[in-house]
Write a protein that holds these residues in place. Structure first.
Motif, short mmCIF file in Angstrom:
data_model
loop_
_atom_site.label_atom_id
_atom_site.label_comp_id
_atom_site.label_asym_id
_atom_site.label_seq_id
_atom_site.Cartn_x
_atom_site.Cartn_y
_atom_site.Cartn_z
N GLY A 1 17.18 6.29 4.22
CA GLY A 1 16.40 6.75 3.31
C GLY A 1 15.11 6.20 2.50
O GLY A 1 14.18 5.92 3.79
N ALA A 2 14.53 6.32 1.46
CA ALA A 2 13.21 5.83 1.23
C ALA A 2 13.10 4.30 1.18
O ALA A 2 11.96 3.78 1.23
N GLU A 3 14.32 3.62 1.44
CA GLU A 3 14.33 2.04 1.27
C GLU A 3 14.43 1.74 2.83
O GLU A 3 15.76 1.16 3.10
N THR B 1 10.06 -0.35 2.62
CA THR B 1 9.67 0.80 1.82
C THR B 1 10.49 1.07 0.73
O THR B 1 11.54 0.46 0.59
N ALA B 2 9.76 1.84 -0.32
CA ALA B 2 10.39 1.93 -1.51
C ALA B 2 9.63 3.12 -2.30
O ALA B 2 8.49 3.46 -2.07
N PRO B 3 10.40 4.19 -2.96
CA PRO B 3 9.82 5.07 -3.75
C PRO B 3 8.81 4.61 -4.91
O PRO B 3 8.99 3.51 -5.16
N ASP B 4 7.68 5.40 -4.94
CA ASP B 4 6.80 4.66 -6.02
C ASP B 4 6.96 5.80 -7.14
O ASP B 4 7.39 6.47 -7.21
N THR B 5 6.05 5.38 -8.16
CA THR B 5 6.26 6.19 -9.54
C THR B 5 5.63 7.27 -9.33
O THR B 5 5.69 8.27 -10.33
N ASN B 6 4.74 7.83 -8.51
CA ASN B 6 4.10 8.90 -8.31
C ASN B 6 4.85 10.09 -7.39
O ASN B 6 4.41 10.98 -6.97
N GLY B 7 6.14 9.77 -6.99
CA GLY B 7 6.83 10.65 -6.34
C GLY B 7 6.90 10.29 -4.90
O GLY B 7 7.20 10.91 -4.02
N GLY B 8 5.78 9.35 -4.41
CA GLY B 8 5.51 9.02 -2.84
C GLY B 8 6.50 7.84 -2.66
O GLY B 8 7.58 7.58 -3.00
N TRP B 9 5.88 6.74 -1.72
CA TRP B 9 6.53 5.72 -1.13
C TRP B 9 5.41 4.63 -1.00
O TRP B 9 4.32 4.99 -0.87
N SER B 10 5.81 3.52 -1.10
CA SER B 10 5.16 2.43 -1.06
C SER B 10 5.73 1.59 0.24
O SER B 10 6.83 1.54 0.51
N ARG C 1 0.85 -1.15 0.24
CA ARG C 1 0.10 -0.08 0.17
C ARG C 1 0.78 1.11 0.05
O ARG C 1 2.13 1.18 0.37
N PRO C 2 0.41 2.42 -0.37
CA PRO C 2 1.03 3.65 -0.08
C PRO C 2 1.48 3.95 1.32
O PRO C 2 0.63 3.50 2.07
N SER C 3 2.56 4.54 1.47
CA SER C 3 2.97 4.80 2.79
C SER C 3 2.63 6.20 3.15
O SER C 3 2.81 7.04 2.30
N ARG C 4 2.29 6.58 4.17
CA ARG C 4 1.72 7.85 4.74
C ARG C 4 2.87 8.88 5.28
O ARG C 4 2.31 9.93 5.75
N ILE C 5 3.83 8.25 5.47
CA ILE C 5 5.08 9.18 5.84
C ILE C 5 6.27 8.98 4.79
O ILE C 5 6.37 7.94 4.26
N ASP C 6 7.24 9.89 4.86
CA ASP C 6 8.20 9.52 4.29
C ASP C 6 9.25 8.73 5.23
O ASP C 6 9.68 9.02 6.47
N PRO C 7 9.69 7.71 4.58
CA PRO C 7 10.43 6.68 5.13
C PRO C 7 11.71 7.14 5.57
O PRO C 7 12.33 6.76 6.62
N ALA C 8 12.29 8.26 5.06
CA ALA C 8 13.61 8.90 5.37
C ALA C 8 13.70 9.40 6.79
O ALA C 8 14.56 9.84 7.20
N LYS C 9 12.34 9.86 7.12
CA LYS C 9 12.13 10.43 8.44
C LYS C 9 12.76 9.42 9.71
O LYS C 9 13.11 9.96 10.67
#
Length: 380
Positions: free
Chosen positions: A299-301, A315-324, A268-276
């Motif tokens: 970072g994002a992973e 987690t990983a970056p998604d194609t929409n500029g967010g994260w999954s 699913r999409p992540s609701r926070i930036d994993p890099a936090k």
């Protein structure tokens, strides 16, 4: 070439200038205790090596004494057994298991503890004995008891303390169990981190006494807390400014686990930036939310691996500029982390000093802001 006394004075001058040394009694200790007696050899990390390789630095070698009087942590043991003098190769790898903490942190912690002459102080983790010597200089030998878990480390510390002219009460044993003779203390200082406050500490420090300890966990995020014992078995306190970390006490370290295998799960999409989670306090908040998880990646992973259940989140970056995020197992790790991180973000992502801790018979709770604010139970 500078002598040890000259290097020691120069280090004390630097620590005075940067505000570490603010009390004459602790300044006198910093200028008197010969750190070289406690770090006859140590490991230097080799820059750029992955995993980190270490080079032994031994007494009399070029640069050894200058290294002793840098404001750096000096690693003195790897993997619970390997000391610099055991190594015949040019470099060696391993996980640090004992060290001489950087002098500025040792001295800041003694300042923050508020120990004075006449107090009885229990130190958990003798290590090399350098911190013990600093405390003994200020309190007198009769005012300090120090417990070391590792017999080899403890014997070396006793030899160094004797050579430096100190004779505090030394015990080889499990410091998490406190003083085996049940003595009462005015202060307790821990030079290792723990997942929760051991109950013997809360009964051996007198009501009104202080405990200074670093809280950590299986993701190895750290936060320094100063607590006051309010009654036997109970305490409350706040987390302190700055960035303090210690090796976790061996009985509190994570158990052995197999090499993680990343398996399919629900995405699913992540609701926070994993890099936090790479933020000092952010990673610690995530650890509060998922205390039995180990954190890998950056970072994002990010990867969370639950040691007790095998649950995973990655987690990983998604194609929409967010994260999954992909989660698997009975514990939805990322759900827990998201809730905790968003509570922290809602109040402006404050440093750990905005948090406090309360210990009662009902449990141990870290809270944000005030006692009745958002909180997380420590694993006990």
């Amino acid at each position: 070439m500078s002598t040890a006394a000259e290097l020691r004075a120069a280090l004390a001058d630097r620590l005075t200038e940067d505000g570490t040394l603010t009390e004459p009694a602790w300044s006198a200790a910093a200028r008197a205790v010969p750190r070289e007696l406690f770090t006859g050899s140590y490991f230097m990390p080799v820059p750029g090596t992955v995993p980190t390789a270490y080079r032994p630095a031994r007494e009399g070698e070029p640069g050894w004494l200058e290294g002793v009087y840098t404001n750096e942590t000096l690693i003195t043991q790897l993997d619970g057994r390997t000391r610099p003098d055991d190594v015949s190769e040019e470099t060696v790898s391993g996980n640090p298991s004992s060290s001489s903490t950087l002098p500025s942190l040792v001295l800041r912690m003694w300042h923050r503890l508020g120990a004075e002459a006449g107090h009885q102080v229990l130190e958990i983790g003798t290590g090399t004995g350098y911190s013990t010597a600093i405390g003994a200089h200020r309190l007198g030998d009769a005012g300090l008891t120090s417990i070391e878990y590792d017999p080899t480390v403890g014997r070396a510390a006793a030899t160094a303390l004797n050579a430096a002219g100190f004779a505090p009460r030394l015990i080889i044993g499990d410091g998490l169990r406190g003083d085996p003779h049940g003595r009462q203390y005015d202060r307790l200082i821990a030079t290792c981190s723990v997942r929760y406050l051991p109950l013997p500490w809360l009964h051996q420090v007198k009501p009104g006494g202080k405990i200074l300890v670093t809280l950590s966990g299986w993701s190895y995020a750290n936060a320094l807390a100063l607590l006051e014992v309010t009654r036997p078995g109970e305490a409350t306190g706040r987390f302190l400014p700055g960035y303090t970390s210690f090796m976790i006490a061996r009985p509190h370290d994570r158990p052995p686990r197999p090499t993680p295998a990343l398996l399919p799960g629900q995405e699913r999409p992540s609701r926070i930036d994993p890099a936090k989670l790479d933020d000092w306090t952010g990673g610690w908040v995530a650890q509060l939310a998922a205390p039995s998880a180990e954190r890998l990646g950056a970072g994002a992973e990010q990867i969370l691996w639950d040691v007790s259940t095998g649950s995973q989140a990655r987690t990983a970056p998604d194609t929409n500029g967010g994260w999954s995020v992909v989660q698997r197992g009975p514990v939805h790790l990322w759900d827990r982390v998201e809730r905790a991180m968003r509570r922290w973000q809602d109040v402006g992502e404050p440093h750990q000093e905005a948090f406090g801790i309360t210990v009662t018979a009902a449990g141990q709770r870290v809270w944000l802001g005030t006692h009745d604010g958002p909180g997380w139970d420590l694993p006990i």
